[in-house]
Design a protein around this motif. Structure first.
Motif, short mmCIF file in Angstrom:
data_model
loop_
_atom_site.label_atom_id
_atom_site.label_comp_id
_atom_site.label_asym_id
_atom_site.label_seq_id
_atom_site.Cartn_x
_atom_site.Cartn_y
_atom_site.Cartn_z
N LEU A 57 3.35 11.07 -5.25
CA LEU A 57 3.66 10.16 -4.16
C LEU A 57 4.75 10.81 -3.34
CD1 LEU A 57 3.04 7.35 -2.96
CD2 LEU A 57 4.93 6.44 -4.31
N LEU B 91 0.83 -1.20 0.00
CA LEU B 91 0.00 0.00 0.00
C LEU B 91 0.87 1.25 0.00
CD1 LEU B 91 -2.74 -1.06 2.60
CD2 LEU B 91 -2.85 -1.20 0.10
N VAL B 92 0.48 2.24 -0.82
CA VAL B 92 1.15 3.53 -0.84
C VAL B 92 0.07 4.61 -0.75
CG1 VAL B 92 3.14 2.73 -2.16
CG2 VAL B 92 1.12 3.58 -3.37
N ARG B 93 0.44 5.78 -0.24
CA ARG B 93 -0.51 6.89 -0.11
C ARG B 93 -0.17 7.95 -1.16
NH1 ARG B 93 -3.93 8.67 3.79
NH2 ARG B 93 -3.14 7.09 5.24
N GLY B 94 -1.01 8.05 -2.17
CA GLY B 94 -0.81 9.05 -3.22
C GLY B 94 -1.88 10.11 -3.13
N ARG B 95 -1.69 11.22 -3.84
CA ARG B 95 -2.68 12.30 -3.83
C ARG B 95 -2.75 12.92 -5.23
NH1 ARG B 95 -0.03 17.40 -2.60
NH2 ARG B 95 2.22 17.06 -2.32
#
Length: 290
Positions: free
Chosen positions: A264, A226-230
């Protein structure tokens, strides 16, 4: 009621001795690799020094022993006994210097052996060395160092060693300190060789390469990470005055861009457009970043 975490106990000395030590700096890693290379060729190096000393000491039976010194094994170099330290540049190691350190009594015993006599029984060493003793010590160092350089680097040329006026401190993690012992029937003569780490083959630090057995695992499981992107549709820099105006209810004009960027952390990975799908906002990639 909150429970306090129980503090971790200290590791006992016996348990700590069983733990693997990991080098942190590049110099430590280079020294560790050099020590491993020495350990793998220790038997061959012992034979090389045995042959070199046999050419200097004739008519006597003796054995050569080698030991890699670390920690307590290097205490001799800082002891107060009268010592002789010699240096010699190594062309095969970018002219890095190697050193040989031995006390005056060892020099006198070594001179006795090279001159064909027996080891003289001296209660204590003399504070001054004779010209002959100094010449024999220098010749021995050159012969040993030349043999080691030829074995490791396949190069014979070597300048003449030079005696130093006083014992020098060596840079940490830049040398392998090897104790050399000549074991006779009734006597033992020992000294120290400090060989530069650059003399031994080195493998450059680099990223680990996955083996064939590890590649299928990486190829099938990377999608589970899991990665947190915007997605950034618009952004604008403001000064302190504009920020105060916003806090007081003022409006700030904003213009939406035709494309939005997907980031990212602080790095933009690709750009795309924002659209609606089934009543929800969605992001579609239109261009990747090279």
């Amino acid at each position: 009621m909150s429970k306090k975490k129980k503090p971790r106990g200290l590791i006992s000395g016996e348990s700590a001795a069983m733990l693997q030590v990991f080098p942190l700096t590049r110099d430590q890693r280079c020294q560790q690799r050099a020590a491993k290379a020495f350990s793998e060729s220790k038997t061959e190096l012992r034979d090389v020094l045995q042959n070199a000393l046999s050419q200097l000491i004739s008519g006597l039976s003796f054995e050569v022993e080698l030991a890699l010194c670390q920690g307590w094994g290097t205490d001799f170099l800082s002891a107060e006994a009268s010592k002789l330290m010699m240096s010699c540049e190594l062309p095969a190691a970018n002219n890095a210097k190697a050193y040989m350190t031995l006390d005056h009594m060892a020099v006198q015993h070594l001179a006795d052996l090279c001159l064909g006599g027996k080891v003289s029984k001296l209660e204590e060493s003399r504070s001054e060395l004779t010209v002959t003793e100094l010449r024999i010590a220098t010749r021995t160092f050159n012969r040993l160092l030349g043999s080691i350089q030829e074995y490791i680097c396949d190069q014979k040329s070597l300048p003449m060693a030079e005696p130093l006026k006083q014992v020098q401190e060596l840079k940490p993690f830049s040398y392998l300190i090897i104790k050399v012992r000549i074991v006779l029937d009734d006597d033992v003569i020992s000294w120290f060789l400090s060989l530069p780490v650059s003399m031994f083959p080195q493998v450059a630090d680099g990223p680990a390469v996955a083996t064939a057995s590890e590649q299928p695992l990486l190829q099938t499981q990377w999608q589970k990470f899991l990665v947190r992107g915007r997605v950034v549709m618009a952004e604008k820099k403001v000064n302190v005055r504009q920020l105060q105006q916003l806090l007081q209810g003022e409006f700030m004009p904003m213009s939406l861009q035709d494309s939005a960027s997907f980031r990212l952390g602080g790095k933009q990975l690709f750009s795309g457009k924002v659209a609606q799908e089934d009543g929800q906002l969605a992001f579609q990639v239109t261009q990747t970043q090279e």
